[in-house]
Structure formats: C-alpha cells, structure tokens
Design a protein around this motif. Sequence first.
Motif, short mmCIF file in Angstrom:
data_model
loop_
_atom_site.label_atom_id
_atom_site.label_comp_id
_atom_site.label_asym_id
_atom_site.label_seq_id
_atom_site.Cartn_x
_atom_site.Cartn_y
_atom_site.Cartn_z
N PRO A 132 23.61 15.58 -41.60
CA PRO A 132 24.82 14.91 -42.20
C PRO A 132 25.48 13.92 -41.40
O PRO A 132 25.54 13.84 -40.14
CB PRO A 132 25.94 16.54 -42.08
CG PRO A 132 25.09 17.15 -40.81
CD PRO A 132 23.62 16.82 -41.16
N LEU A 133 25.96 12.80 -42.17
CA LEU A 133 26.77 11.79 -41.38
C LEU A 133 28.05 12.17 -41.03
O LEU A 133 28.92 12.44 -41.91
CB LEU A 133 26.75 10.54 -42.22
CG LEU A 133 25.25 9.85 -42.54
CD1 LEU A 133 25.27 9.02 -43.76
CD2 LEU A 133 24.99 9.02 -41.18
N MET A 134 28.29 12.30 -39.77
CA MET A 134 29.81 12.38 -39.40
C MET A 134 30.49 11.21 -39.03
O MET A 134 31.84 11.33 -38.84
CB MET A 134 29.62 13.29 -37.96
CG MET A 134 28.64 14.45 -38.02
SD MET A 134 29.28 15.76 -39.42
CE MET A 134 30.60 16.47 -38.58
N PHE A 135 29.93 10.05 -39.11
CA PHE A 135 30.65 8.68 -38.93
C PHE A 135 31.07 8.51 -40.41
O PHE A 135 30.29 8.55 -41.36
CB PHE A 135 29.83 7.80 -38.71
CG PHE A 135 30.44 6.50 -38.29
CD1 PHE A 135 30.89 5.99 -36.98
CD2 PHE A 135 30.65 5.51 -39.46
CE1 PHE A 135 31.77 4.58 -37.01
CE2 PHE A 135 31.13 4.05 -39.51
CZ PHE A 135 31.75 3.88 -38.02
N ILE A 136 32.39 8.27 -40.61
CA ILE A 136 32.75 8.00 -41.81
C ILE A 136 33.15 6.55 -42.36
O ILE A 136 33.93 5.89 -41.18
CB ILE A 136 33.91 8.88 -42.41
CG1 ILE A 136 35.19 8.59 -41.44
CG2 ILE A 136 33.42 10.24 -42.57
CD1 ILE A 136 36.40 9.34 -42.05
N ALA A 152 21.34 11.43 -32.37
CA ALA A 152 22.26 11.91 -33.34
C ALA A 152 22.34 13.58 -33.58
O ALA A 152 23.46 14.12 -33.69
CB ALA A 152 21.63 11.41 -34.74
N LYS A 153 21.27 14.40 -33.29
CA LYS A 153 21.45 15.63 -33.53
C LYS A 153 22.57 16.53 -32.44
O LYS A 153 23.39 17.09 -32.65
CB LYS A 153 19.92 16.55 -33.23
CG LYS A 153 19.08 16.26 -34.19
CD LYS A 153 17.69 16.94 -33.87
CE LYS A 153 16.88 16.96 -34.89
NZ LYS A 153 15.64 17.59 -34.64
N GLU A 154 22.54 15.70 -31.22
CA GLU A 154 23.57 16.16 -30.22
C GLU A 154 24.78 15.80 -30.35
O GLU A 154 25.99 16.33 -30.16
CB GLU A 154 23.00 15.47 -28.81
CG GLU A 154 21.74 16.13 -28.37
CD GLU A 154 21.27 15.20 -27.24
OE1 GLU A 154 20.64 15.86 -26.18
OE2 GLU A 154 20.99 14.12 -27.48
N VAL A 155 25.24 14.56 -31.14
CA VAL A 155 26.22 13.90 -31.59
C VAL A 155 27.11 15.04 -32.32
O VAL A 155 28.15 15.23 -32.26
CB VAL A 155 26.12 12.52 -31.90
CG1 VAL A 155 27.52 12.15 -32.59
CG2 VAL A 155 25.98 11.72 -30.81
N ASN A 156 26.24 15.42 -33.70
CA ASN A 156 26.55 16.10 -34.72
C ASN A 156 27.19 17.48 -34.00
O ASN A 156 28.24 18.27 -34.51
CB ASN A 156 26.03 16.40 -35.76
CG ASN A 156 25.59 15.09 -36.50
OD1 ASN A 156 26.40 14.08 -36.43
ND2 ASN A 156 24.83 15.12 -37.82
N SER A 157 26.25 18.02 -33.08
CA SER A 157 26.55 19.14 -32.62
C SER A 157 28.01 19.22 -31.79
O SER A 157 28.79 20.10 -31.68
CB SER A 157 25.57 19.70 -31.55
OG SER A 157 25.74 20.99 -30.95
N MET A 158 28.16 18.19 -30.85
CA MET A 158 29.17 17.88 -30.09
C MET A 158 30.54 17.75 -30.64
O MET A 158 31.48 17.87 -30.10
CB MET A 158 28.77 17.02 -28.94
CG MET A 158 27.83 17.43 -28.03
SD MET A 158 27.51 16.05 -26.54
CE MET A 158 28.84 16.44 -25.47
#
Length: 318
Positions: A241-245, A138-144
């Motif tokens: 933070p949730l980046m999937f909406i 998750a952390k890497e996903v939000n960063s990318m």
Amino acid sequence: MLVLHNKTSNQQLKTLMRKSTEPRTTVSFYKYCLINNPQTFRDHLYIAFSKLKVLGRIYIAPEGINAQISVPTRLYKTMTQLLYQARTDFYGLRMNIALDNTRQSFWVLRIKVRNRIVADGIKDRNFNPSNVGHYLQAKEVNSMLQDPDVVFVDMRNYYEYEVGHFNNAIEVPSHTFRDQLPMAVDILQKYKEKKIVMYCTGGIRCEKASAYMLYHGFKNVYHLEGGIIEYTRYAREHGLPLMFIGKNFVFDERMGEPVTNDVISKCHQCGISCDRHTNCLHNSCHLLFIQCSSCSEKYKGCCNSECREKLNTINRQQ
C-alpha cells in the motif's frame, strides 16, 4: 579546443527537446564521497556525458556528486557503466529512475562545481556527515507509519510538501534546506525520545539531515533510503500500500510525478483542488505557485493582476 559548456540558447534547446521523439530515461543519483579535484572531474564528466546526449543538472563538490539527468534510453546502460568506471566508489551507485518517463524533463546539460552538493549552511567543522541514521526501506516505512512512537519528518521545501507527503508527516516550513536543518532541531525537541524518520525526494537531503540530528543529540534517527522515488517504485513493484499521498514534486520541466491520484493542495488564486505548479510568466517575478487552468487563463499565467498588467505592457511594447 574542447567546448566545456553549452553555447546554444535555452529557447533553441527547448524547441529541440519538444520536437524530439527519442525515448529518454530520467534518473537521479548522488554520492557523498571525497573528490579531490572537482573541476577536473567536472570537465571529464561533461565531455563524456555530452557524447552520450545526457541532459540535466549535476553538482560536484569536494563532498561528492548530486545529479538529476535525462539520458537516451538506449544509452542508459552505457551511461551507468561510464560512471562506475569513472570512480571505484561509484560502483553500485543507487540510480533513482523517475516514476514518470512519459514527459521530457531537461533540455540542457549543466555541470557545476560547488562547495557542497546540497546547500546546507553547516559551518561547524566538527560535524560528521558520514555518521548518518538508520536506512529504511518501503516495508519498514509502512510498518513504522502505524507506530505512535514514531515521528515522520518531511525534509523538503514547503511547496513540495503541499502537493504530496506521508500521512501525518511533520512539515518543516521553509524555502531552503539550509534554513530547515536548525528549524528541524527546534521543532523536534519535544519528540527527542521518539523514533525520528526523515524523508525527502531521492535521499540526499534526509541522509544529511539524519546526521545533523544525531550531531544535535537525537538518538533514534532513521531516513528513507532512496527517498520517495525509491519508496514508490518498490511499493508498486511489490504490491505494498502506498502511504505517500499526492504528487512528488521534482525540479525539472515536469514539476511533479503523481504517486497517488489524491489532490491535496489548492489553487493559490481561487482555492479549488489543484496540484499544478507553475512559475509566474512575468520574468521579474517568476514566483513558483499553484494555479488551476481557469486562473491561468484569467491571469495569463501570472500570479496576480499586477504581474498580468506588467506582462501585457511588455508584450504591447514588443
């Protein structure tokens, strides 16, 4: 003689499920591994899971196992231990516990033997499904997601994408994963020098898709470990933070788990904001579509006037 399949009608099973008050846990898992005798393994698993009152859908193939199940919460640990003991390569199996366990998900146990645990249409014997992309958490996903040199690709069906997805993720519009794979190769050609991040519901499709992209010459391929389910669970537990909406579509009675409160889709009949999937009640149609409560009442749960009238005719004749 042992009964290795369900013999009770679906209607009876649904009624029993809806009356039950026993807490259950919905969970999905998969494993790509060599299973030499899928039918024998299937029969052993059916007997063991039936005793534990497991419900759900499981596919077993020479390439592994793919499961979406519901188990009495009090027997969840027993079920996981049974899996670990069944095969040594199942030990430490990732268990994707559902985001929403407040509603019943399955009413029957079905375990089927198939050629593949996810239908991919790949016939090339040189393709190596174990050569997968880099796992992301998750952390890497939000960063990318903030990196302009990264392209996110949704490897789910169009009806899953329309109710929820990562911001700016590319849709590969298709009814099936089999059709999506070659489409993704074509669509992503112009992004071949960028980092490609693939994601799906629980990880099984994007893992194979990452291998397929590598096989077709893409170099920087990543995929979301545990899919949307694990991403959301981790983000919530760690305050990210949730980046999937929107909503995460699921293939059971619930038809979706809210990730955020955003409603990004519309009723297919009147166009108001709505993310409620349903199947047309006219059985010869049974189309999956989005329908608001007003249109459900107007069309009697059908996808159009024609299906509504056919359903009315059938009901009058009964």
